[in-house]
Design a protein around this motif. Structure first.
Motif, mmCIF file in Angstrom:
data_model
loop_
_atom_site.group_PDB
_atom_site.id
_atom_site.type_symbol
_atom_site.label_atom_id
_atom_site.label_comp_id
_atom_site.label_asym_id
_atom_site.label_seq_id
_atom_site.Cartn_x
_atom_site.Cartn_y
_atom_site.Cartn_z
ATOM 1 N N ASP A 49 -1.001 1.715 -7.680
ATOM 2 C CA ASP A 49 -1.510 0.516 -7.016
ATOM 3 C C ASP A 49 -0.430 -0.089 -6.110
ATOM 4 O OD1 ASP A 49 0.266 -0.887 -8.628
ATOM 5 O OD2 ASP A 49 -1.276 -1.623 -10.003
ATOM 6 N N GLU A 50 -0.702 -1.251 -5.563
ATOM 7 C CA GLU A 50 0.219 -1.874 -4.611
ATOM 8 C C GLU A 50 1.366 -2.597 -5.304
ATOM 9 O OE1 GLU A 50 -3.088 -2.581 -4.840
ATOM 10 O OE2 GLU A 50 -3.735 -1.126 -3.331
ATOM 11 N N ASN A 51 1.336 -2.678 -6.628
ATOM 12 C CA ASN A 51 2.342 -3.454 -7.367
ATOM 13 C C ASN A 51 3.278 -2.588 -8.199
ATOM 14 O OD1 ASN A 51 1.095 -5.948 -6.497
ATOM 15 N ND2 ASN A 51 -0.529 -5.520 -7.985
ATOM 16 N N LYS A 98 -3.916 1.967 -10.962
ATOM 17 C CA LYS A 98 -5.256 1.397 -10.944
ATOM 18 C C LYS A 98 -6.270 2.498 -11.195
ATOM 19 C CE LYS A 98 -5.600 1.944 -5.916
ATOM 20 N NZ LYS A 98 -5.765 1.254 -4.617
#
Length: 216
Positions: A101-103, A107
């Motif tokens: 995911d972006e963090n 996901k």
């Protein structure tokens, strides 16, 4: 089938390599295959006489049980490419339908209530039998928790075909773990990432059979 059933591992990422190492430690002969044959040959040489390296098509054809240690999205490709070879085989799916995911985490890449096990069952090659297994622990735990004493650690599995339960439980035993069935493939979501029986889900750790049975 029995302990003489031929087992092939397709894919030599962290999970595939660890499974191969555990099987050899458990004295179970294996066939290993990868898109890069030279990688499979190198691992087979490292593991010794119980491991044989070959092309993917030959590995599937010569095995009774095939472990698809590949990314979730790759399984559909393999089903389509080798649908004839997969007919009549027991196929083990350790995949988790996730992506970065972006963090810096992961996901889910399918619906919240969907499971890789059920989706792969829907596209299963003719005559094949599917088992969800070997994906409930990360590679590090799969290596460190194998062959523990006095009480073995657990690997959960799910399948809708009860005729192969004995084969699966023997296979998990040969990999150094105690087998606990959670039910049919409808229960796959419980043993995939973020599920309540996954190391990276609500369970959060490796457990013994005594502990596992309290969670079912």
């Amino acid at each position: 089938m029995s302990t003489t059933s031929k087992v092939a591992i397709i894919g030599l990422g962290n999970i595939g390599k660890t499974l191969a190492q555990n099987f050899v430690k458990g004295n179970r002969p294996i066939i290993i295959a990868s898109r890069k044959l030279e990688d499979a040959k190198a691992l087979a040489k490292e593991l010794g006489t119980l491991a044989t390296a070959t092309e993917i098509r030959e590995a599937i054809k010569n095995a009774d049980i095939v472990v698809l240690s590949v990314w979730f999205n790759t399984i559909q490709e393999l089903f389509e490419q080798y649908k004839t070879e997969f007919q009549g085989k027991i196929i083990i799916d350790p995949s988790n339908p996730i992506a970065p995911d972006e963090n810096g985490g992961f996901k889910k890449i399918i619906g919240e209530k969907q499971s890789a096990g059920q989706l792969n069952a829907a596209i299963l090659p003719m005559g094949a039998k599917l088992v969800k297994a070997f994906g409930t622990l990360g590679a590090a735990s799969l290596a460190s928790a194998a062959f523990q004493v006095p009480e073995q650690s657990v690997l959960f599995y799910a399948t809708s075909d009860t005729t192969i339960d004995n084969d699966m439980e023997q296979l998990i035993k040969d990999n150094g773990f105690d087998a606990v069935k959670v039910g049919s493939l409808e229960q796959s979501i419980r043993i995939e990432v973020f599920g309540d029986l996954h190391e990276f889900g609500a369970l959060g750790r490796v457990v013994t059979k005594t502990e596992a049975l309290t969670k079912l």
